[in-house]
Design an enzyme around this catalytic site. Structure first.
Site, PDB file in Angstrom:
ATOM      1  N   LYS A 203       0.827  -1.214   0.000  1.00 17.33           N
ATOM      2  CA  LYS A 203       0.000   0.000   0.000  1.00 17.33           C
ATOM      3  C   LYS A 203       0.859   1.262   0.000  1.00 17.33           C
ATOM      4  O   LYS A 203       0.646   2.201  -0.768  1.00 17.33           O
ATOM      5  CB  LYS A 203      -0.925   0.001   1.227  1.00 17.33           C
ATOM      6  CG  LYS A 203      -1.634   1.304   1.490  1.00 17.33           C
ATOM      7  CD  LYS A 203      -2.620   1.643   0.387  1.00 17.33           C
ATOM      8  CE  LYS A 203      -3.165   3.048   0.520  1.00 17.33           C
ATOM      9  NZ  LYS A 203      -4.074   3.400  -0.575  1.00 17.33           N
ATOM     10  N   CYS A 257      -3.582  11.221   0.985  1.00 19.25           N
ATOM     11  CA  CYS A 257      -2.933   9.914   0.813  1.00 19.25           C
ATOM     12  C   CYS A 257      -1.510  10.063   0.292  1.00 19.25           C
ATOM     13  O   CYS A 257      -0.551   9.736   0.981  1.00 19.25           O
ATOM     14  CB  CYS A 257      -3.739   9.067  -0.162  1.00 19.25           C
ATOM     15  SG  CYS A 257      -5.463   8.971   0.283  1.00 19.25           S
TER      16      CYS A 257
END
Ligand code: SAJ
Length: 424
Positions: A203, A257
């Site tokens: 991720k 993010c």
């Protein structure tokens, strides 16, 4: 039918809950924010995301979704709470651990816990210890635990929740398979099974890779501006190579993010993450670069020039202002007494703009400098004849039209291109 409890009804938790509930699962949404729960329970969607309000109506009509500040027992617990970073760029896992304690109180034999929040490498193992301590149960024996990062793009969340491949990292094989059983109820993409630590790393690497690519594009733009060539043409032509796939420069990297996740790796691996740190610094510096560009142009005017900033959101065609470099630039410029700034964004209403201390006005005619900060599709219809004699600063390349340089920015003088035209 298995019961699912989603812990955290934010940008990921709520869409996940609603998509799961629309696929014949019985879903409970839990959040600590009573106001948010009340909003959801009156049928109002608290998040702006295409298709989400409709999905909320559908699952309410089906009675397959309910929301509360009290967590019920469930077969599956999905933790999707924020993992912000603190001022010193260290990740703040307090929401994850608080959520873990809440889940532990409801945990029964045979349950599965899935962590979706973006976390530093090793967090699932920490969560495992916490769940065991607070429930008295043993992970891998009494309950199952997996890390399965979300990967959806804001603006396309509902579509990508279903179509994207998923990486499922179990603390053991059974945990990964249990988690897969949940995702396979609505995911048509592939589910790849691995261990929790690998999934955590994957991720963070995905978003870091994008950050590094954008940093490269921003450096290309800088280098091109120094020799007066068009970076968008350079990138477009370089991308004709079968193994090159450059991203686009812009006014900086925003959102919650890409501008955050690489710091998790830098914090965990300070000796092995120099490239990630440099990329972060390049992208963080880009809004300052744009501010300085405007201020130095403004100084050349005998009077205060009118600067029109187009776009405030963190990326095109959404209303999300979180960590927006465009908003940062507008706020910085509004502090300057060498220019008069007005702003316009079709996704942000006047009330919000005024509350942020900015002035909404969309007047191309009276602007001396037009600063294009966000590549909203709505801006592509701007009348080029009205802006042709203006100074245009276009870091995101909205006015770049050519696939490989057949038409450049129009006749205005641009930050990254001052040639009037060129042919292929
Ligand atoms: N940006 C550029 N140039 C580009 C692409 C983006 O300057 O070529 C800028 C955007 O304008 C924006 C920022 O980068 O300010 C981030 O936008 P984005 O569209 O790249 O990403 P996010 O933050 O909306 O979503 C990302 C996605 N990750 C990847 O594409 C690898 C999404 O799939 C993740 O789920 C999400 O982060 C997340 O939650 O981690």
């Amino acid at each position: 039918m298995k019961s699912i409890a989603i812990v955290g009804l934010g940008y990921i938790g709520l869409p996940t809950a609603l998509v799961a509930a629309s696929h014949n699962l019985n879903v409970f949404g839990f959040d600590i924010d009573q106001k948010k729960i009340d909003t959801i329970n009156t049928g109002i969607c608290p998040i702006v995301e295409p298709g989400l309000p409709e999905l909320l109506s559908t699952v309410r009509a089906k009675n397959s979704f309910s929301a509360s500040t009290i967590l019920p027992s469930a077969d599956y617990f999905i933790i999707a709470v924020p993992t912000p970073f603190m001022k010193d760029k260290k990740p703040d896992l307090s929401y994850v651990f608080e959520a873990g304690k809440t889940v532990a109180k409801k945990l029964n034999r045979g349950n599965t816990v899935i962590l979706e929040s973006t976390c530093p490498v090793g967090s699932t193992q920490q969560l495992k210890t916490l769940l065991e301590e607070h429930s008295g149960l043993k992970a891998g024996k009494d309950f199952y635990l997996a890390y399965c990062p979300e990967r959806v793009l804001p603006g396309r969340i509902i579509h990508e929740l279903v179509t994207n491949d998923r990486i499922i990292g179990g603390i053991d094989k059974t945990s990964a398979e249990k988690a897969k059983t949940f995702y396979k109820t609505f995911v048509v993409g592939n589910c790849f099974l691995t261990n929790d630590t690998t999934a955590e790393m994957v991720k963070l690497i995905e978003n870091s890779s994008r950050d590094i690519q954008i940093a490269l594009a921003n450096q290309i733009a800088h280098m091109c501006s120094l020799v007066g060539i068009n970076p968008f043409e350079v990138i477009s032509l370089a991308n004709k190579h079968p193994r090159v796939s450059l991203l686009q420069p812009g006014c900086g990297v925003g959102g919650h993010c890409i501008a955050v996740d690489p710091w998790f790796l830098v914090d965990s691996f300070p000796e092995a993450s120099a490239l990630l740190k440099t990329a972060r610094e390049i992208n963080d510096n880009k809004p300052h670069f744009v501010v300085n560009e405007v201020l130095s142009l403004a100084k050349k005017f005998r009077r205060k020039p009118n600067v029109l900033a187009l776009g405030l959101t963190f990326k095109p065609n959404i209303d999300d202002l979180r960590e927006s470099p465009a908003l940062f630039i507008a706020k910085e410029l509004s502090k300057s007494d060498t220019l008069r700034l007005t702003v316009y964004d079709p996704f942000v209403d006047e009330e919000k703009i005024t509350a942020m201390g900015l002035v909404k006005e969309f007047s191309l005619e009276t602007a001396d400098i037009i600063l294009i900060l966000v590549k909203h599709s709505a801006f592509t219809t701007i009348d080029r004849t009205v802006i042709q004699n203006k100074i245009i600063i276009d870091p995101c390349g909205l006015l770049y039209e050519g696939d490989h340089g057949t038409a450049l920015f129009g006749k205005g003088k641009c930050q990254e291109d001052n040639r009037p035209n060129t042919s292929p």
